[in-house]
Design a protein around this motif. Sequence first.
Motif, PDB file in Angstrom:
ATOM      1  N   LYS A   1       0.825  -1.207   0.000  1.00 21.02           N
ATOM      2  CA  LYS A   1       0.000   0.000   0.000  1.00 21.02           C
ATOM      3  C   LYS A   1       0.858   1.256   0.000  1.00 21.02           C
ATOM      4  N   SER A   2       2.094   1.138   0.503  1.00 19.08           N
ATOM      5  CA  SER A   2       2.985   2.295   0.536  1.00 19.08           C
ATOM      6  C   SER A   2       4.431   1.828   0.384  1.00 19.08           C
ATOM      7  N   VAL A   3       5.307   2.793   0.238  1.00 21.40           N
ATOM      8  CA  VAL A   3       6.739   2.513   0.098  1.00 21.40           C
ATOM      9  C   VAL A   3       7.275   1.839   1.364  1.00 21.40           C
ATOM     10  N   ASN A   4       6.681   2.140   2.507  1.00 19.76           N
ATOM     11  CA  ASN A   4       7.139   1.558   3.768  1.00 19.76           C
ATOM     12  C   ASN A   4       6.865   0.067   3.868  1.00 19.76           C
ATOM     13  N   ASP A   5       5.966  -0.437   3.026  1.00 22.00           N
ATOM     14  CA  ASP A   5       5.639  -1.859   3.033  1.00 22.00           C
ATOM     15  C   ASP A   5       6.655  -2.693   2.247  1.00 22.00           C
ATOM     16  N   VAL A   6       7.532  -2.023   1.478  1.00 20.09           N
ATOM     17  CA  VAL A   6       8.450  -2.713   0.563  1.00 20.09           C
ATOM     18  C   VAL A   6       9.879  -2.679   1.100  1.00 20.09           C
ATOM     19  N   LYS A   7      10.536  -3.834   1.019  1.00 16.33           N
ATOM     20  CA  LYS A   7      11.966  -3.929   1.346  1.00 16.33           C
ATOM     21  C   LYS A   7      12.656  -4.499   0.115  1.00 16.33           C
ATOM     22  N   LEU A   8      13.782  -3.876  -0.276  1.00 15.89           N
ATOM     23  CA  LEU A   8      14.581  -4.368  -1.390  1.00 15.89           C
ATOM     24  C   LEU A   8      15.825  -5.044  -0.844  1.00 15.89           C
ATOM     25  N   ILE A   9      16.120  -6.224  -1.372  1.00 13.05           N
ATOM     26  CA  ILE A   9      17.271  -6.988  -0.901  1.00 13.05           C
ATOM     27  C   ILE A   9      18.194  -7.250  -2.081  1.00 13.05           C
ATOM     28  N   TYR A  10      19.471  -6.917  -1.890  1.00 18.55           N
ATOM     29  CA  TYR A  10      20.490  -7.184  -2.902  1.00 18.55           C
ATOM     30  C   TYR A  10      21.702  -7.777  -2.200  1.00 18.55           C
ATOM     31  N   ALA A  11      22.183  -8.887  -2.704  1.00 15.12           N
ATOM     32  CA  ALA A  11      23.347  -9.571  -2.143  1.00 15.12           C
ATOM     33  C   ALA A  11      23.163  -9.870  -0.660  1.00 15.12           C
ATOM     34  N   GLY A  12      21.934 -10.223  -0.274  1.00 10.93           N
ATOM     35  CA  GLY A  12      21.644 -10.611   1.095  1.00 10.93           C
ATOM     36  C   GLY A  12      21.491  -9.464   2.076  1.00 10.93           C
ATOM     37  N   LYS A  13      21.491  -8.223   1.582  1.00 13.53           N
ATOM     38  CA  LYS A  13      21.371  -7.062   2.466  1.00 13.53           C
ATOM     39  C   LYS A  13      20.155  -6.232   2.105  1.00 13.53           C
ATOM     40  N   VAL A  14      19.456  -5.748   3.133  1.00 14.16           N
ATOM     41  CA  VAL A  14      18.312  -4.871   2.927  1.00 14.16           C
ATOM     42  C   VAL A  14      18.847  -3.494   2.560  1.00 14.16           C
ATOM     43  N   MET A  15      18.358  -2.950   1.453  1.00 14.72           N
ATOM     44  CA  MET A  15      18.831  -1.662   0.953  1.00 14.72           C
ATOM     45  C   MET A  15      18.196  -0.513   1.743  1.00 14.72           C
ATOM     46  N   GLU A  16      18.991   0.530   2.002  1.00 13.85           N
ATOM     47  CA  GLU A  16      18.519   1.689   2.761  1.00 13.85           C
ATOM     48  C   GLU A  16      17.900   2.714   1.817  1.00 13.85           C
ATOM     49  N   ASN A  17      16.757   3.268   2.212  1.00 16.91           N
ATOM     50  CA  ASN A  17      16.025   4.228   1.378  1.00 16.91           C
ATOM     51  C   ASN A  17      16.847   5.433   0.963  1.00 16.91           C
ATOM     52  N   SER A  18      17.665   5.948   1.850  1.00 13.01           N
ATOM     53  CA  SER A  18      18.379   7.194   1.591  1.00 13.01           C
ATOM     54  C   SER A  18      19.575   7.026   0.662  1.00 13.01           C
ATOM     55  N   LYS A  19      20.002   5.812   0.408  1.00 15.47           N
ATOM     56  CA  LYS A  19      21.192   5.595  -0.408  1.00 15.47           C
ATOM     57  C   LYS A  19      20.856   5.502  -1.894  1.00 15.47           C
ATOM     58  N   ALA A  20      21.815   5.947  -2.700  1.00 15.89           N
ATOM     59  CA  ALA A  20      21.699   5.825  -4.153  1.00 15.89           C
ATOM     60  C   ALA A  20      22.231   4.457  -4.562  1.00 15.89           C
ATOM     61  N   LEU A  21      21.916   4.041  -5.776  1.00 14.64           N
ATOM     62  CA  LEU A  21      22.408   2.753  -6.263  1.00 14.64           C
ATOM     63  C   LEU A  21      23.935   2.693  -6.212  1.00 14.64           C
ATOM     64  N   ALA A  22      24.593   3.787  -6.575  1.00 10.62           N
ATOM     65  CA  ALA A  22      26.053   3.821  -6.561  1.00 10.62           C
ATOM     66  C   ALA A  22      26.606   3.659  -5.144  1.00 10.62           C
TER      67      ALA A  22
END
Length: 118
Positions: free
Chosen positions: A51-72
């Motif tokens: 329902k919102s962005v807070n409901d979603v977690k992105l995982i890359y290489a076994g780590k949960v990605m932080e909202n404030s960080k850029a892909l780089a």
Amino acid sequence: MEGEEERVELQFRVYDGTDICHNNYAASTTIATLKERLVAEWPRDKSVIPKSVNDVKLIYAGKVMENSKALADSRITFGDLPGGVITMHVVVQPSISKKKTEKQEEMPKKNVCRCTIL
């Protein structure tokens, strides 16, 4: 080329194994921006819909990605796989509604008597 921002091709794998939102993203794209796009383009035929962005977690290489960080900044490997696609896993965890917690707090607590016989 100079002045051209590095880009990465991403796809997002949801809980049932399907991939969504396959696209190229700039290295300066934030994780929060990715989540906003995911929520906006989420397939409506899924049984779990954020329902919102807070409901979603992105995982890359076994780590949960932080909202404030850029892909780089998130240590995503750029250019390691020429023509390759990087897959991020998407976990949907709906937040607990405040109404449910408020109702639980309003319920009177029952006094419980406990006896121990030795």
